[in-house]
Design a protein around this motif. Sequence first.
Motif, PDB file in Angstrom:
ATOM      1  N   SER A 148       0.835  -1.206   0.000  1.00  0.00           N
ATOM      2  CA  SER A 148       0.000   0.000   0.000  1.00  0.00           C
ATOM      3  C   SER A 148       0.869   1.255   0.000  1.00  0.00           C
ATOM      4  N   PRO A 149       0.640   2.198  -0.937  1.00  0.00           N
ATOM      5  CA  PRO A 149       1.445   3.425  -0.956  1.00  0.00           C
ATOM      6  C   PRO A 149       1.227   4.271   0.294  1.00  0.00           C
ATOM      7  N   ARG A 150       0.037   4.206   0.878  1.00  0.00           N
ATOM      8  CA  ARG A 150      -0.218   4.976   2.093  1.00  0.00           C
ATOM      9  C   ARG A 150       0.576   4.435   3.268  1.00  0.00           C
ATOM     10  N   TRP A 151       0.680   3.125   3.381  1.00  0.00           N
ATOM     11  CA  TRP A 151       1.490   2.542   4.450  1.00  0.00           C
ATOM     12  C   TRP A 151       2.967   2.880   4.228  1.00  0.00           C
ATOM     13  N   LEU A 152       3.422   2.836   2.978  1.00  0.00           N
ATOM     14  CA  LEU A 152       4.825   3.157   2.682  1.00  0.00           C
ATOM     15  C   LEU A 152       5.154   4.596   3.068  1.00  0.00           C
TER      16      LEU A 152
ATOM     17  N   ARG B 206       8.913   5.816   3.450  1.00  0.00           N
ATOM     18  CA  ARG B 206       9.482   5.252   2.208  1.00  0.00           C
ATOM     19  C   ARG B 206       8.811   5.909   1.003  1.00  0.00           C
ATOM     20  N   LEU B 207       9.110   7.169   0.777  1.00  0.00           N
ATOM     21  CA  LEU B 207       8.449   7.940  -0.280  1.00  0.00           C
ATOM     22  C   LEU B 207       8.798   7.426  -1.673  1.00  0.00           C
ATOM     23  N   GLY B 208      10.033   6.985  -1.858  1.00  0.00           N
ATOM     24  CA  GLY B 208      10.444   6.485  -3.172  1.00  0.00           C
ATOM     25  C   GLY B 208       9.657   5.239  -3.567  1.00  0.00           C
ATOM     26  N   ASP B 209       9.504   4.307  -2.623  1.00  0.00           N
ATOM     27  CA  ASP B 209       8.727   3.097  -2.898  1.00  0.00           C
ATOM     28  C   ASP B 209       7.264   3.451  -3.161  1.00  0.00           C
ATOM     29  N   ALA B 210       6.726   4.380  -2.372  1.00  0.00           N
ATOM     30  CA  ALA B 210       5.332   4.794  -2.556  1.00  0.00           C
ATOM     31  C   ALA B 210       5.139   5.421  -3.934  1.00  0.00           C
ATOM     32  N   ARG B 211       6.099   6.216  -4.360  1.00  0.00           N
ATOM     33  CA  ARG B 211       6.008   6.878  -5.666  1.00  0.00           C
ATOM     34  C   ARG B 211       5.972   5.845  -6.795  1.00  0.00           C
ATOM     35  N   ARG B 212       6.790   4.805  -6.674  1.00  0.00           N
ATOM     36  CA  ARG B 212       6.834   3.775  -7.719  1.00  0.00           C
ATOM     37  C   ARG B 212       5.520   2.983  -7.769  1.00  0.00           C
TER      38      ARG B 212
ATOM     39  N   GLY C 198       1.125  14.511   7.285  1.00  0.00           N
ATOM     40  CA  GLY C 198       1.878  15.583   7.918  1.00  0.00           C
ATOM     41  C   GLY C 198       3.297  15.718   7.425  1.00  0.00           C
ATOM     42  N   ILE C 199       3.555  15.304   6.179  1.00  0.00           N
ATOM     43  CA  ILE C 199       4.886  15.401   5.574  1.00  0.00           C
ATOM     44  C   ILE C 199       4.898  16.596   4.625  1.00  0.00           C
ATOM     45  N   PRO C 200       5.899  17.503   4.726  1.00  0.00           N
ATOM     46  CA  PRO C 200       5.941  18.689   3.855  1.00  0.00           C
ATOM     47  C   PRO C 200       5.906  18.308   2.379  1.00  0.00           C
ATOM     48  N   GLU C 201       5.200  19.121   1.586  1.00  0.00           N
ATOM     49  CA  GLU C 201       5.032  18.819   0.162  1.00  0.00           C
ATOM     50  C   GLU C 201       6.357  18.837  -0.586  1.00  0.00           C
ATOM     51  N   ASP C 202       7.299  19.700  -0.147  1.00  0.00           N
ATOM     52  CA  ASP C 202       8.574  19.824  -0.855  1.00  0.00           C
ATOM     53  C   ASP C 202       9.586  18.754  -0.439  1.00  0.00           C
ATOM     54  N   CYS C 203       9.175  17.844   0.444  1.00  0.00           N
ATOM     55  CA  CYS C 203      10.054  16.755   0.874  1.00  0.00           C
ATOM     56  C   CYS C 203       9.955  15.622  -0.145  1.00  0.00           C
ATOM     57  N   ASN C 204      11.010  15.426  -0.942  1.00  0.00           N
ATOM     58  CA  ASN C 204      10.965  14.458  -2.036  1.00  0.00           C
ATOM     59  C   ASN C 204      12.048  13.399  -1.958  1.00  0.00           C
ATOM     60  N   ASP C 205      12.686  13.255  -0.781  1.00  0.00           N
ATOM     61  CA  ASP C 205      13.691  12.216  -0.620  1.00  0.00           C
ATOM     62  C   ASP C 205      13.041  10.839  -0.716  1.00  0.00           C
ATOM     63  N   ASP C 206      13.822   9.848  -1.133  1.00  0.00           N
ATOM     64  CA  ASP C 206      13.274   8.496  -1.240  1.00  0.00           C
ATOM     65  C   ASP C 206      12.931   7.915   0.126  1.00  0.00           C
ATOM     66  N   VAL C 207      13.747   8.210   1.127  1.00  0.00           N
ATOM     67  CA  VAL C 207      13.513   7.721   2.487  1.00  0.00           C
ATOM     68  C   VAL C 207      13.665   8.893   3.449  1.00  0.00           C
ATOM     69  N   ILE C 208      12.675   9.057   4.334  1.00  0.00           N
ATOM     70  CA  ILE C 208      12.732  10.137   5.322  1.00  0.00           C
ATOM     71  C   ILE C 208      12.434   9.566   6.709  1.00  0.00           C
ATOM     72  N   GLN C 209      12.769  10.358   7.725  1.00  0.00           N
ATOM     73  CA  GLN C 209      12.465   9.975   9.096  1.00  0.00           C
ATOM     74  C   GLN C 209      11.060  10.452   9.432  1.00  0.00           C
ATOM     75  N   VAL C 210      10.218   9.550   9.941  1.00  0.00           N
ATOM     76  CA  VAL C 210       8.858   9.936  10.320  1.00  0.00           C
ATOM     77  C   VAL C 210       8.735   9.947  11.826  1.00  0.00           C
ATOM     78  N   THR C 211       7.842  10.780  12.326  1.00  0.00           N
ATOM     79  CA  THR C 211       7.629  10.864  13.773  1.00  0.00           C
ATOM     80  C   THR C 211       6.904   9.620  14.265  1.00  0.00           C
ATOM     81  N   LYS C 212       7.031   9.330  15.544  1.00  0.00           N
ATOM     82  CA  LYS C 212       6.357   8.163  16.119  1.00  0.00           C
ATOM     83  C   LYS C 212       4.852   8.255  15.976  1.00  0.00           C
TER      84      LYS C 212
END
Length: 485
Positions: A162-166, A171-177, A201-215
């Motif tokens: 699921s892209p929403r779970w990713l 895991r933005l890169g996996d979700a994008r694919r 709650g992730i900024p729109e300009d954040c486009n890295d493949d992998v980012i740190q998410v809050t708990k």
Amino acid sequence: MSGAGIFIQDDLKISDVQLEILMGIINLYSLLGAAAAGRTSDWVGRRYTIVIASAIFFVGALLMGFATNYAFLMVGRFVAGIGVGYALLIAPVYTAEVSPASCRGFLTSFPEVFINAGLLVGYVSNYAFSKLPVELGWRFMLGVGAIPPVFLAVGVLAMPESPRWLVLQGRLGDARRVLDKTSDSKEEAQLRLADIKEAAGIPEDCNDDVIQVTKRSTGQGVWKELFLHPTPTVLHILIAGVGIHFFQQASGIDAVVLYSPKIFEKAGIKSKSDKLLATIAVGFSKTIFILVSTFLLDRVGRRPLLLSSVGGMIVSLGGLGISLMIIDHTEQRLTWAIALAILATLSFVACFSIGMGPIAWVYSSEIFPLRLRAQGTSMGTGMNRLISGTISMTFLSLSKAMTIGGAFFLFMGVAMISWVFFFTLLPETQGKTLEEMQVLFGTFFKWRSTARELEKKKRLNNEGKRKAQAQAQAQAQVELTNTEH
């Protein structure tokens, strides 16, 4: 279990009360599975949760098939019930999160489509295995259920997560694919990703493949948002999502599906073989009309199908109650009353399948906000299984207390209340993105004015975009002309 119950009762010499407990208890057991599946799907992902459900189904079917007595059979029902809870929660959630808005209703109705196909195959296998000796027949009817989970577990490994779970895992890169593969266009994939990031709650300009998410993004605090401090929007969604599941089961569908041999026996069909053939007709009717529903969901809309479906169920339940009441109070065989009872039974399951059956799962899986979706859907599933278990475990006793015709009049009354509930509280969700859904809820009985404002805003935005595009094209034409000069 519908056909197997006849032979289990003969072989194990159990009472009607023991039989109805055996029939219905799986729905109460499934509450545990539904409660666990929400958090499991947040931890390991939607896809691997389906694999876990398959493994539980496999073990449960084998235990039931090899059961030597009533207690052993109840253990098998317990394990299978956990699998039911897992599957009923995760299938619509996964499908809703992968599907584009253009065909979400069609695809999210597939779990209900194949539940009905499974019922039909179950009825047919009951008839086929009924030719075996009594002590073997019902064990094959239940044990053969170990085969499909193997194919499901293997097949699901080839499916995307699921892209929403990713996104919730960072895991933005996996979700994008995944979105690129499951959207109607690249532009839609980008819009869906932007909507999911905003909801998470992730900024729109954040486009890295992998980012740190809050708990907070991993499911903590969800129950507080649902029950302790719900916003008006969340409260409205919770009432709608849980309410539609309550009424789906409280209108008596499981009484008809599980106890159709008993209903046909009451209507005057005495042969076991004929009763099983009649139940095949029930399964065939459910399967055909659920297929019709899948093609109408994204064309007609949720509300028209749902309200029409419940209206047909009310009429059918009235016909079934009247025919069975007449048969119950007449000593001679009335062919017309028997025909009416059979026709009303088939009509009821057809009306249920064309609207109420699939829409309960489609609707509840698409209205909850992203962070609340797994647990919110598990609440709806829990209510569904609780009421289903209650109806299944009390129907025989209820029909003895108030006659079988009276029981169906009671279900008709519940269906009438459900029609009013759906008409007043449930907005149309056809064609809306999962994130747009939040705008429709929160005003309760005034949702129609909110929907009109939303449509007006979308229309103005579209007109603004068209004007901007026209101006840009005109400007480009002027610049091209100037360049040529």
